[in-house]
Design an enzyme around this catalytic site. Structure first.
Site, short mmCIF file in Angstrom:
data_model
loop_
_atom_site.label_atom_id
_atom_site.label_comp_id
_atom_site.label_asym_id
_atom_site.label_seq_id
_atom_site.Cartn_x
_atom_site.Cartn_y
_atom_site.Cartn_z
N GLU A 44 0.31 5.23 0.61
CA GLU A 44 -0.66 6.22 1.06
C GLU A 44 -0.28 7.62 0.60
OE1 GLU A 44 -1.15 5.60 5.29
OE2 GLU A 44 -2.31 3.76 4.91
N ASN A 64 0.84 -1.20 0.00
CA ASN A 64 0.00 0.00 0.00
C ASN A 64 0.88 1.24 0.00
OD1 ASN A 64 0.58 -0.85 2.70
ND2 ASN A 64 -1.06 0.41 3.51
N CYS A 104 -10.04 -5.12 0.02
CA CYS A 104 -11.18 -4.20 0.14
C CYS A 104 -12.09 -4.37 -1.08
CB CYS A 104 -10.69 -2.76 0.27
SG CYS A 104 -10.18 -2.01 -1.29
N GLU A 146 -2.91 -4.67 -3.21
CA GLU A 146 -3.40 -5.58 -4.26
C GLU A 146 -3.45 -4.88 -5.62
OE1 GLU A 146 -4.69 -4.92 -1.30
OE2 GLU A 146 -5.91 -6.57 -0.53
N CYS A 167 -10.58 -3.34 -4.46
CA CYS A 167 -9.60 -4.32 -4.95
C CYS A 167 -10.28 -5.59 -5.44
CB CYS A 167 -8.58 -4.64 -3.86
SG CYS A 167 -7.44 -3.27 -3.58
N CYS A 190 -4.11 0.59 -2.60
CA CYS A 190 -3.91 -0.65 -1.85
C CYS A 190 -2.83 -1.52 -2.48
CB CYS A 190 -5.20 -1.46 -1.81
SG CYS A 190 -6.53 -0.72 -0.87
N1 THU Z 1 -5.18 -1.66 2.45
C1 THU Z 1 -4.58 -2.44 1.51
O1 THU Z 1 -3.52 -2.10 0.98
N2 THU Z 1 -5.16 -3.61 1.20
C2 THU Z 1 -6.23 -4.15 1.85
O2 THU Z 1 -6.64 -5.27 1.54
C3 THU Z 1 -6.89 -3.39 2.92
C4 THU Z 1 -6.44 -1.98 3.07
C5 THU Z 1 -4.51 -0.42 2.86
C6 THU Z 1 -5.11 0.86 2.40
C7 THU Z 1 -4.60 1.83 3.44
O3 THU Z 1 -3.29 2.25 3.08
C8 THU Z 1 -4.47 0.99 4.69
O4 THU Z 1 -4.48 -0.35 4.28
C9 THU Z 1 -5.57 1.24 5.72
O5 THU Z 1 -6.83 1.02 5.16
#
Ligand code: THU
Length: 128
Positions: free
Chosen positions: A43, A41, A85, A54, A88, A52
């Site tokens: 941000e 991920n 999520c 994925e 994704c 994310c």
């Molecule tokens: N996140 C992911 O990268 N993948 C997931 O399956 C769930 C959420 C990340 C997005 C964000 O940077 C952090 O987790 C908190 O939601």
């Protein structure tokens, strides 16, 4: 950790850029030739532009011309294993179809399920 794909997802998690949530996620996507495409991920201060793990893995692979996939591993440090999520799941369905999804945490817990079980009755091109 016996599954190399799960190990690759855990390793990719080390590169997570998550200064806002501190929630670090890694992903490893295996293509039909056995090559592995990783993601973490990433941000952003606007929050909404966060991507994310994925989706990073899928889009990296797509940008390299890969179009056929077998499974994806997703790694986060949660007792209840973290699933992809909703956004994704839609992207995975579109580009990977009903692949195997391996959830893993750094403490050796894993669970494997099909994307279809996580994302039933998907909207896709068949409706267009
Ligand atoms: N996140 C992911 O990268 N993948 C997931 O399956 C769930 C959420 C990340 C997005 C964000 O940077 C952090 O987790 C908190 O939601």
């Amino acid at each position: 950790m016996t599954d190399p794909l799960a190990a690759a997802a855990l390793q990719a998690r080390e590169n997570a850029h998550a200064p806002y949530s501190n929630f670090r996620v890694g992903a490893a996507l295996e293509d039909s030739e056995g090559h592995v495409h990783t993601g973490c991920n990433v941000e952003n201060a606007t929050y909404g532009l966060t991507v994310c793990a994925e989706r990073v893995a899928v889009l990296k692979a797509m940008s390299e011309g890969v179009r056929s996939f077998r499974r994806i591993a997703v790694a986060a440090d949660t007792g209840t294993l973290t699933p992809p999520c909703g956004a994704c799941r839609q992207i995975l369905w579109e580009f990977c179809g009903d692949i195997e999804v391996v959830l893993v945490n750094p403490h050796g817990k894993t669970e494997t399920l099909q994307l279809k079980a996580l994302f039933p009755r998907a909207y896709d091109r068949s409706f267009l």
